[in-house]
Scaffold this active site. Structure first.
Site, PDB file in Angstrom:
ATOM      1  CB  THR A 350      -0.347   4.628 -15.473  1.00  0.00           C
ATOM      2  OG1 THR A 350       0.278   5.674 -16.221  1.00  0.00           O
ATOM      3  CG2 THR A 350       0.401   4.410 -14.176  1.00  0.00           C
ATOM      4  CG  HIS A 404      -1.283   1.279   4.493  1.00  0.00           C
ATOM      5  ND1 HIS A 404      -1.685  -0.019   4.726  1.00  0.00           N
ATOM      6  CD2 HIS A 404      -0.001   1.340   4.947  1.00  0.00           C
ATOM      7  CE1 HIS A 404      -0.704  -0.698   5.294  1.00  0.00           C
ATOM      8  NE2 HIS A 404       0.340   0.107   5.439  1.00  0.00           N
TER       9      HIS A 404
END
Length: 433
Positions: A350, A404
């Site tokens: 993006t 994560h």
């Protein structure tokens, strides 16, 4: 015999949508493949076209919810009128978007008395509604469509101009010559703001189907992932110099300008190949690793953010990537993006820099495990590592958000560092080093 205008199927999971806007009025005559109406679902916005030419009868109005397969109008092939002569105004069966691309004919002679909005035969249906809504004098609006037809975009441009006023207050001004063409991209036009009563302290506006879906997806990404973001900065000097050296010959060869996004797509593919753990996602208690590289490119439209996917980006040339991006951007603005174009990406890029963003935290696009955020290119004083001198460099902040649970901090940092190395030394991607 009249033919039904039905809401088309756009995907297995989509059952309903909203008619945002009709491009034709009840009783208009249209040609085959003319744009009829804009359909907005919770995933895409698309333009529905006429299967055949004929006289249009509208049964469902704007802003109404419709079901897939529902009949919203009819087209009577036998109801079409005879074609107008060359001295007459063209028929109102041309969609705004189609007429804009047509070669303009000579403009009609100026009239001494302005006509009222409903009677001005230059106004396309969508343009007529806007003229009536804002009480504009149509004689003051320059049409860019075929034969001087006034399109919706012409009315919007008139509203955005500093000298646009309601018809009752408008003063005649001499016609200005058309501005000279320039290669520079025009500044984004501000969205039309509805007129409000100054005494109102609040306004309630229903969320669109796409905005509801975007909100749902963002909340899912926040609540269902262990999202973390790592930042770094990249020197764009060498890439911008290379782009400047070859942009003219590139455009001449391929018919499209050489941007920076193709370099980032290729850099991401290179990094994914070296760090395959970034190219995987969680499915239940398993990691699923992708061995292909379908890169999503976030595209902003008037109705929300879309992320069309460039398939097998590792097998495409820089030119093919640029052509794919340009095609998706054009189709997204025209409402011609299909649901298949938005599904199956493995990684997303993006670019908030096109809106002036200096730094931001991109949100994951599930089930993907990572997303790269690009930002504005700014000249900043930097210390040259070899000479120790302070020099001005073209710098960009990069932000990579990741899940994560899937990607450790070490892999995320080295992955982003590899992207930086490829951008600062573009030849790395060409030689695979």
């Amino acid at each position: 015999m009249a033919i039904d205008i039905k809401v088309p199927e756009v995907g297995e999971s989509i059952t309903e949508g909203v008619i945002v806007e009709w491009h034709v009025a009840d009783g208009d005559t249209v040609e085959a493949e003319a744009a009829l109406f804009e359909l907005e679902t919770d995933k895409i916005t698309m333009t529905v076209q006429a299967e055949t030419g004929g006289l249009v009868k509208i049964q469902v109005g704007e802003d109404e919810t419709v079901q897939i397969g529902q009949v919203v109008g009819t087209i009577d092939p036998d109801g079409a009128g005879s074609a107008p002569s060359k001295d007459e105004a063209p028929a109102e069966d041309e969609a705004d978007t189609g007429a804009e691309e047509a070669e303009p004919e000579s403009e009609p002679a100026a009239k001494e008395e302005p006509e009222s909005a409903p009677d001005d035969d230059r106004l396309m249906p969508a343009a007529r509604r806007m003229v009536q809504q804002h009480k504009l004098d149509p004689s003051k609006i320059e049409g860019t469509g075929k034969g001087g037809r006034v399109l919706k975009e012409d009315v919007q441009n008139f509203l955005n101009s500093t000298d646009s006023k309601p018809a009752a207050e408008a003063k005649p001004e001499p016609k200005k010559d058309a501005p000279a063409k320039s290669d520079a991209k025009p500044a984004p036009k501000p969205k039309e703001q509805p007129k409000r009563d100054p005494s109102e302290r609040q306004t309630r506006v229903p969320m669109t189907q796409i905005r509801k879906r975007i909100a749902q997806r963002l909340l899912e990404a926040k609540n269902a992932t262990a999202m973390l973001t790592t930042f770094n900065e990249v020197d764009m000097g060498k890439l911008m110099a290379m782009r400047g050296q070859y942009k003219d010959s590139f455009e001449k060869e391929y018919g499209i300008k050489l941007g920076v996004m193709s370099f980032f797509v290729k850099a991401v593919v290179d990094a994914l190949q070296r760090f395959p753990e970034v190219n995987r996602f969680i499915d239940g208690d398993d990691f699923v690793e992708n061995h292909y590289y379908d890169i999503g490119i976030a595209v902003s439209t008037d109705r929300g953010l879309m992320v069309p996917v460039i398939r097998d980006a590792d097998k495409l040339s820089f030119a093919e990537v640029e052509l794919a991006i340009a095609d998706y951007a054009k189709r997204a603005r025209e409402g011609k993006i299909g649901l298949d174009d938005l599904q199956g990406g493995t990684f997303t890029i993006t670019n908030g820099g096109v809106f002036g963003s200096l730094l931001s935290t991109p949100i994951l696009n599930p089930p993907q495990s990572a997303i790269l955020g690009m930002h504005g290119i700014k000249k900043r004083p930097m210390v040259d590592e070899e000479t120790g001198e302070i020099v001005v460099k073209q710098m960009m902040y990069l932000a990579m958000s990741y899940d994560h649970r899937v990607i450790d901090g070490r892999e995320s940092v080295t992955f982003l560092k590899r992207i930086m190395d490829c951008i600062e030394n573009p030849e790395r991607m060409m030689f695979g080093v």
